[in-house]
Design a protein around this motif. Structure first.
Motif, PDB file in Angstrom:
ATOM      1  N   PRO A 280      -3.936  13.294  -9.679  1.00 54.08           N
ATOM      2  CA  PRO A 280      -4.249  12.851 -11.040  1.00 54.08           C
ATOM      3  C   PRO A 280      -5.537  12.029 -11.017  1.00 54.08           C
ATOM      4  O   PRO A 280      -5.824  11.334 -10.046  1.00 54.08           O
ATOM      5  N   ASN A 281      -6.311  12.136 -12.088  1.00 50.02           N
ATOM      6  CA  ASN A 281      -7.552  11.351 -12.080  1.00 50.02           C
ATOM      7  C   ASN A 281      -7.279   9.914 -12.517  1.00 50.02           C
ATOM      8  O   ASN A 281      -6.217   9.581 -13.048  1.00 50.02           O
TER       9      ASN A 281
ATOM     10  N   VAL B 196       0.843  -1.193   0.000  1.00 52.44           N
ATOM     11  CA  VAL B 196       0.000   0.000   0.000  1.00 52.44           C
ATOM     12  C   VAL B 196       0.879   1.244   0.000  1.00 52.44           C
ATOM     13  O   VAL B 196       2.032   1.208   0.440  1.00 52.44           O
ATOM     14  N   ALA B 197       0.293   2.336  -0.493  1.00 52.03           N
ATOM     15  CA  ALA B 197       1.031   3.597  -0.559  1.00 52.03           C
ATOM     16  C   ALA B 197       0.050   4.752  -0.584  1.00 52.03           C
ATOM     17  O   ALA B 197      -1.123   4.577  -0.937  1.00 52.03           O
ATOM     18  N   PRO B 198       0.557   5.938  -0.240  1.00 50.77           N
ATOM     19  CA  PRO B 198      -0.254   7.130  -0.452  1.00 50.77           C
ATOM     20  C   PRO B 198      -0.317   7.447  -1.951  1.00 50.77           C
ATOM     21  O   PRO B 198       0.298   6.745  -2.766  1.00 50.77           O
ATOM     22  N   GLN B 199      -1.027   8.499  -2.282  1.00 50.35           N
ATOM     23  CA  GLN B 199      -1.237   8.904  -3.674  1.00 50.35           C
ATOM     24  C   GLN B 199       0.030   8.747  -4.513  1.00 50.35           C
ATOM     25  O   GLN B 199       1.107   9.179  -4.116  1.00 50.35           O
ATOM     26  N   ILE B 200      -0.133   8.114  -5.671  1.00 48.34           N
ATOM     27  CA  ILE B 200       0.953   8.042  -6.638  1.00 48.34           C
ATOM     28  C   ILE B 200       0.616   8.967  -7.805  1.00 48.34           C
ATOM     29  O   ILE B 200      -0.529   9.383  -7.977  1.00 48.34           O
ATOM     30  N   PHE B 201       1.644   9.247  -8.606  1.00 53.23           N
ATOM     31  CA  PHE B 201       1.489  10.125  -9.749  1.00 53.23           C
ATOM     32  C   PHE B 201       1.987   9.406 -10.996  1.00 53.23           C
ATOM     33  O   PHE B 201       2.695   8.393 -10.900  1.00 53.23           O
ATOM     34  N   VAL B 202       1.623   9.916 -12.162  1.00 55.36           N
ATOM     35  CA  VAL B 202       1.993   9.276 -13.424  1.00 55.36           C
ATOM     36  C   VAL B 202       3.491   8.983 -13.466  1.00 55.36           C
ATOM     37  O   VAL B 202       3.903   7.895 -13.858  1.00 55.36           O
ATOM     38  N   GLU B 203       4.300   9.939 -13.023  1.00 58.01           N
ATOM     39  CA  GLU B 203       5.755   9.753 -13.083  1.00 58.01           C
ATOM     40  C   GLU B 203       6.264   8.653 -12.155  1.00 58.01           C
ATOM     41  O   GLU B 203       7.386   8.166 -12.313  1.00 58.01           O
ATOM     42  N   ASP B 204       5.452   8.211 -11.208  1.00 56.95           N
ATOM     43  CA  ASP B 204       5.845   7.126 -10.294  1.00 56.95           C
ATOM     44  C   ASP B 204       5.691   5.745 -10.929  1.00 56.95           C
ATOM     45  O   ASP B 204       6.298   4.774 -10.469  1.00 56.95           O
ATOM     46  N   LEU B 205       4.887   5.648 -11.947  1.00 57.12           N
ATOM     47  CA  LEU B 205       4.540   4.335 -12.505  1.00 57.12           C
ATOM     48  C   LEU B 205       5.748   3.589 -13.067  1.00 57.12           C
ATOM     49  O   LEU B 205       5.867   2.382 -12.884  1.00 57.12           O
ATOM     50  N   SER B 206       6.654   4.278 -13.721  1.00 55.98           N
ATOM     51  CA  SER B 206       7.825   3.581 -14.272  1.00 55.98           C
ATOM     52  C   SER B 206       8.707   3.041 -13.154  1.00 55.98           C
ATOM     53  O   SER B 206       9.272   1.942 -13.276  1.00 55.98           O
ATOM     54  N   VAL B 207       8.816   3.775 -12.051  1.00 53.48           N
ATOM     55  CA  VAL B 207       9.586   3.297 -10.896  1.00 53.48           C
ATOM     56  C   VAL B 207       8.912   2.059 -10.306  1.00 53.48           C
ATOM     57  O   VAL B 207       9.590   1.080  -9.966  1.00 53.48           O
ATOM     58  N   LEU B 208       7.604   2.099 -10.198  1.00 54.59           N
ATOM     59  CA  LEU B 208       6.865   0.949  -9.661  1.00 54.59           C
ATOM     60  C   LEU B 208       7.054  -0.274 -10.551  1.00 54.59           C
ATOM     61  O   LEU B 208       7.221  -1.387 -10.053  1.00 54.59           O
TER      62      LEU B 208
END
Length: 142
Positions: free
Chosen positions: A46-47, A13-25
């Motif tokens: 982000p929606n 689980v994590a707090p809010q992620i952003f589009v730029e976090d997805l590649s790291v994930l």
């Protein structure tokens, strides 16, 4: 991005992620992203559609199961259970990670694990579920 908190072998689980976090994930081995936050809770959020488009472009699976704790219902728990499979490294997120933790506790409790032990485990990871208790009690087993 905040480091995801591991609740079991493949559920984080994590707090809010952003589009730029997805590649790291993706680099961290996540294959499924579950958004438990309703759109429009904050201006800088982000929606779901933006996140889904970016996740799928990276080859990640994405699901949206928005939760408002006062309206938490069995249908949310059922949907989360249907989305999650034990073999996928999953990141579930919301504003702080608490709602995603609540869903994990209730899913695991439905499998027969002790509710009190699960709440204690999640609390030890830094999530205060006491404010969620009134939403959780109607959906818990033993």
């Amino acid at each position: 991005m905040t480091t995801p908190v591991q609740l079991d072998e493949n559920y984080f689980v994590a707090p809010q992620i952003f589009v730029e976090d997805l590649s790291v994930l993706k680099e961290q081995g996540f294959t499924l992203i579950v958004n438990n936050r309703p759109d429009g809770e904050a201006e800088d959020q982000p929606n779901a559609e933006q996140l889904e488009k970016a996740a799928k472009a990276l080859g990640l699976k994405y699901a949206w199961n928005p939760i408002e704790l006062p309206k938490l219902a069995q249908e949310h728990l059922t949907k989360q259970s249907e989305i999650i499979t034990p073999i996928q490294k999953t990141l579930a997120f919301c504003r702080t990670g608490t709602r995603s933790s609540v869903l994990w506790v209730l899913m695991e409790n439905a499998k027969g694990r002790s509710y009190a032990d699960l709440v204690s485990q999640v609390s030890a990871k830094g999530f205060d579920l006491s404010r969620c208790e009134s939403a959780m009690i109607p959906l818990k087993g033993q």
